[in-house]
Design a protein around this motif. Structure first.
Motif, short mmCIF file in Angstrom:
data_model
loop_
_atom_site.label_atom_id
_atom_site.label_comp_id
_atom_site.label_asym_id
_atom_site.label_seq_id
_atom_site.Cartn_x
_atom_site.Cartn_y
_atom_site.Cartn_z
N LEU A 213 0.84 -1.21 0.00
CA LEU A 213 0.00 0.00 0.00
C LEU A 213 0.87 1.25 0.00
O LEU A 213 0.64 2.19 -0.75
N ARG A 214 1.92 1.23 0.84
CA ARG A 214 2.81 2.40 0.92
C ARG A 214 3.44 2.68 -0.44
O ARG A 214 3.45 3.81 -0.93
N THR A 216 2.58 1.74 -3.47
CA THR A 216 1.66 2.13 -4.54
C THR A 216 1.21 3.57 -4.32
O THR A 216 1.19 4.37 -5.26
N ARG A 217 0.88 3.91 -3.09
CA ARG A 217 0.44 5.28 -2.79
C ARG A 217 1.55 6.28 -3.14
O ARG A 217 1.29 7.32 -3.74
N ASP A 218 2.82 5.95 -2.78
CA ASP A 218 3.91 6.91 -2.96
C ASP A 218 4.43 6.98 -4.39
O ASP A 218 4.91 8.01 -4.82
N PRO A 221 0.43 7.19 -8.23
CA PRO A 221 -0.88 7.80 -7.95
C PRO A 221 -1.98 7.30 -8.89
O PRO A 221 -3.14 7.21 -8.48
N TRP A 224 -3.08 4.03 -7.52
CA TRP A 224 -3.67 4.27 -6.19
C TRP A 224 -5.10 4.78 -6.33
O TRP A 224 -6.00 4.35 -5.61
N GLU A 225 -5.29 5.64 -7.28
CA GLU A 225 -6.62 6.21 -7.49
C GLU A 225 -7.62 5.14 -7.96
O GLU A 225 -8.79 5.14 -7.56
N ASP A 233 -7.12 -2.91 4.41
CA ASP A 233 -6.26 -1.89 3.79
C ASP A 233 -6.46 -0.52 4.45
O ASP A 233 -5.49 0.20 4.70
N VAL A 237 -3.57 1.65 6.07
CA VAL A 237 -3.22 3.00 5.60
C VAL A 237 -3.25 3.98 6.77
O VAL A 237 -2.38 4.85 6.90
N GLU A 241 -0.24 6.30 8.07
CA GLU A 241 -0.34 7.76 8.25
C GLU A 241 0.06 8.15 9.66
O GLU A 241 0.73 9.15 9.86
#
Ligand code: ADE
Length: 249
Positions: A213-214, A216-218, A221, A224-225, A233, A237, A241
């Protein structure tokens, strides 16, 4: 079992590219049948010409329609089920979803584009899909053909030896892969995360998921979207955070 025919003016380049590793083993074990077809076999002149100058003038050479049409008559014989791909930077972008789609076909032909372009009648009458492997221009379609056939072959059942392996690939579930480590546990002071060495598989799976998750998010995008978070998940997340705000007060 998939059959992939590659039509090319550089057969040695394709032959070399399919003679290693998983793609070679897939052919040996009957998971894939890959035929390399020399386009010049389908020419009739002394110079074995596959290109010509453009109608209307101007520079650059154009791939001729007749040798391509004759090669396809031989390989496809009018079978409308066969996917006939043309490699072309103007085509549909190749991605893992496209690879998965092609992997379900029985017979795929890849025509390696060359020169400044191909006679438009090839696109109009002979090809089912135009495929680009990315927004950059290569000198010919052989590298794209190898990229496509590698991605499609490794998705065939039995190709990887370990049946579950394609499920673990990046993109398989819409996320990038988590980090991997192997021995030694420390090298030059660079350590393997303790959690991977403690043998608690539930915690290891949780850690791996969080890292997917980290990443893909970083990094992506766009992925991630498009990704729908599960309840687990969402919790992971939130944990990410929280640790990130701890680090940056
Ligand atoms: N031929 C030249 N460049 C290409 C690309 N990026 N993808 C597919 N075919 C190509």
């Amino acid at each position: 079992m998939i059959r992939i025919d590659v039509i090319t003016i550089l057969p040695e380049m394709i032959q070399q590219g399919i003679s290693h590793s998983i793609v070679r083993r897939a052919q040996e074990s009957g998971v894939a049948e890959i035929r390399v077809v020399d386009l010049r076999q389908y020419t009739h002149d002394r110079h074995r010409t596959t290109d010509d100058t453009p109608c209307g003038g101007g520079g650059g050479m154009i791939m001729k329609v007749e040798p391509v049409a004759e090669a396809l008559d031989d390989l496809v014989g009018g079978d409308a089920k066969v996917r006939v791909l043309l490699t072309d930077p103007q085509g549909r972008k190749f991605d893992q979803a496209f690879a998965r789609e092609l992997a379900t076909e029985e017979h795929v032909v890849i025509l390696c584009g060359h020169y400044e372009g191909v006679d438009e009648r090839i696109r109009q009458h002979l090809v089912t899909d135009e495929v680009s492997i990315g927004d950059y221009v290569l000198t010919g379609g052989e590298l794209p053909a190898l990229v496509i056939l590698d991605a499609v072959t490794r998705l065939q059942t039995g190709a990887l030896g370990d049946e579950g392996a394609p499920d673990r690939d990046s993109f398989a579930d819409g996320l990038l892969e988590h980090p991997h480590y192997t021995k030694p546990r420390e090298y030059r002071g660079w350590t393997v995360p303790d959690i991977l060495l403690e043998g608690n598989h539930a915690l290891i799976n949780r850690w791996r998921r969080k890292e997917q998750l980290r990443r893909t998010r970083d990094r992506r995008p766009d992925l991630w979207e498009a990704y729908t978070l599960t309840e687990l998940d969402k919790q992971l997340v939130k944990e990410l955070e929280n640790t990130e705000t701890d680090l940056c007060p």
